[in-house]
Scaffold this active site. Sequence first.
Site, PDB file in Angstrom:
ATOM      1  N   ASP A 322      -7.629  -1.608  -4.402  1.00  0.00           N
ATOM      2  CA  ASP A 322      -7.338  -0.183  -4.477  1.00  0.00           C
ATOM      3  C   ASP A 322      -7.020   0.100  -5.951  1.00  0.00           C
ATOM      4  O   ASP A 322      -6.544  -0.786  -6.659  1.00  0.00           O
ATOM      5  CB  ASP A 322      -6.128   0.148  -3.594  1.00  0.00           C
ATOM      6  CG  ASP A 322      -5.705   1.593  -3.738  1.00  0.00           C
ATOM      7  OD1 ASP A 322      -6.558   2.465  -3.589  1.00  0.00           O
ATOM      8  OD2 ASP A 322      -4.514   1.828  -4.023  1.00  0.00           O
ATOM      9  N   ASP A 520      -2.353   1.767   2.273  1.00  0.00           N
ATOM     10  CA  ASP A 520      -3.571   1.007   2.550  1.00  0.00           C
ATOM     11  C   ASP A 520      -3.438   0.078   3.760  1.00  0.00           C
ATOM     12  O   ASP A 520      -4.189  -0.891   3.874  1.00  0.00           O
ATOM     13  CB  ASP A 520      -3.945   0.180   1.310  1.00  0.00           C
ATOM     14  CG  ASP A 520      -4.263   1.061   0.118  1.00  0.00           C
ATOM     15  OD1 ASP A 520      -5.098   1.952   0.259  1.00  0.00           O
ATOM     16  OD2 ASP A 520      -3.659   0.848  -0.945  1.00  0.00           O
TER      17      ASP A 520
END
Length: 622
Positions: A322, A520
């Site tokens: 990410d 996430d």
Amino acid sequence: MSKKQKKMLTRIIISFVILIAEMIFFGVTKADIGIWKLALFLIPYLIIGYDILRKAILGIIHLQFFDESFLMTVATIGAFATGEYAEGTAVMLFYQVGELFQSCAVSKSRKSISELMDIRPDYANIEDENGKLIQVDPEEVEIGTVITVKAGEKVPLDGIVISGTSAVDTSALTGESIPRDVCEGGEIISGCVNLTGILKIRVTKEFGQSTVSKILELVENSQEKKSKSENFISKFARIYTPAVVIGALLLAFIPPLLTGDEFGKWVYRAMTFLVISCPCALVISIPLTFFSGIGGASKAGILIKGGNYLEALAGAGVVVFDKTGTLTKGSFEVTAVHSDKMDKDALLETAALAECYSDHPISLSLKRAWGKECNPSRVENVQEISGHGVKAIIDGKTVLAGNMKLMKAENISEAHDCHHPGTAVHVAVNGEYMGHIIISDALKEGAKEAMECLRNMGVQKTVMLTGDDRRVGEQCAKALGIDEYHAELLPADKVDCVEKLLAEKPPKKSLIFVGDGINDAPVLTRADIGIAMGAMGSDAAIEAADVVLMDDDPRKIPLAIKIAGKTASIVRQNIVFALGVKLLTLILGALGIANMWAAVFADVGVSVIAILNAMRAMNVKK
């Protein structure tokens, strides 16, 4: 050395002295006193081996007798039965020497990990009615209570600093030796050590939910999640031990029946065969290797939740990141100031003054970049125009600071887009365009180095996923040397990307996803291994991920893979070495070439070498 280990050492010394004395006596005198000779050798044998005999008998009673105690008992009693009194006693003696050495090695490893994770606080200081500090159990402290932490003490509970400034040592949590500064209003977590000033902290979490409690629980539970290698060794031992017992019986009786040889010679070979076959080297060293690897990683501020995750980490083939908060700092910073009509510092000052009353992240970044206190007397008639920016009078001049929409709405025709990716704050003074300031999320220190390390370690592909604009994503990926990037993604899109990458990844390789562990969670769960970065104090991160990095340093990712690779390599070395030596010695023992002394090396010697090798996993070089 523990009391139990000291007691064993005493037994070894006494037994060894008696055995040597008897061997010298019978060697010199050649005396043959029949049953008395057996009785004399039984003395050192029972001193050193009574606990092994007891375990073997209890195992037989409970029908769980296929273990090393049973094998050693049968082998040594067989040696006595064939008249090899000295060898039978010596085998038991050296077996116990090996057991003592193994016990000390395991204790040292566990002690190292215990010291490493010695972050559990012993007490918390609270004030009584008279203002005097008293020590209480941290588990008894309620949320909202104010605790006092003096210099040199551990912070017992998570909370907010309400008074005092200090430097705190977080090395037990993050593996980093550089102290961190804390001050009034800042968050502080349990497990770190207060180095200088006195801190008063308002508790925000009960002890059971605190950072230190969750970390200790994680490390303790890591031993329950066994790797494929550990499960294989457990299954192997259950099949292997009965097989060698049956093999020893066949070796003792079949050859003499077929050839007419003496039974005594083949019984001795069968007993040697049993001593050689003990699987302790594998049964002890493989779990110890994973335990040491997890401990070594913890020392570096990397918490791995089990041997299965450590093993999967060693096979990293694709690493997916990410962007925000993982590769970038997750906070806006001024990265460029462009102006042809005004000094750059003056342009930054004008924008910061225009934004001085706003708490928007962009406004805060402008004020941080300027680095001075705003003088409200210079600013008048501030108007915030939603979705556009700010209009204000500064030093008597009309200032506009905002996006392109604001410039168009106010007919500032010279305003133009910037080729630099990021958020542009355009500035106009008295209707004249002065320039723009680019604000973007800065890369973390060490992010580029981490990518280079991953490539050098043989990771086949690095991928970045982001919800940001495509230009921002492209620039970040290019700056870091990332192989592939996907931008403008929603959380569900990230899961779809990971699904595709999982389908494309090389066989027998793992896909690792690295994120912040909070936003996430779905992707962390879907990947083969989920790594949460900068999770110190984050409950969500510790819960969602398989591996937790306690600080924000991206270089910990290749370090975690390196530790996992080293651990997996040591496991393979121990398996090949132990099985190789045992197989060779078993063949030699069956042929009558290897005697009981060779059998002792094949069992005790191999175990000691394998355990010493396993403990190398504790040593982590950053």
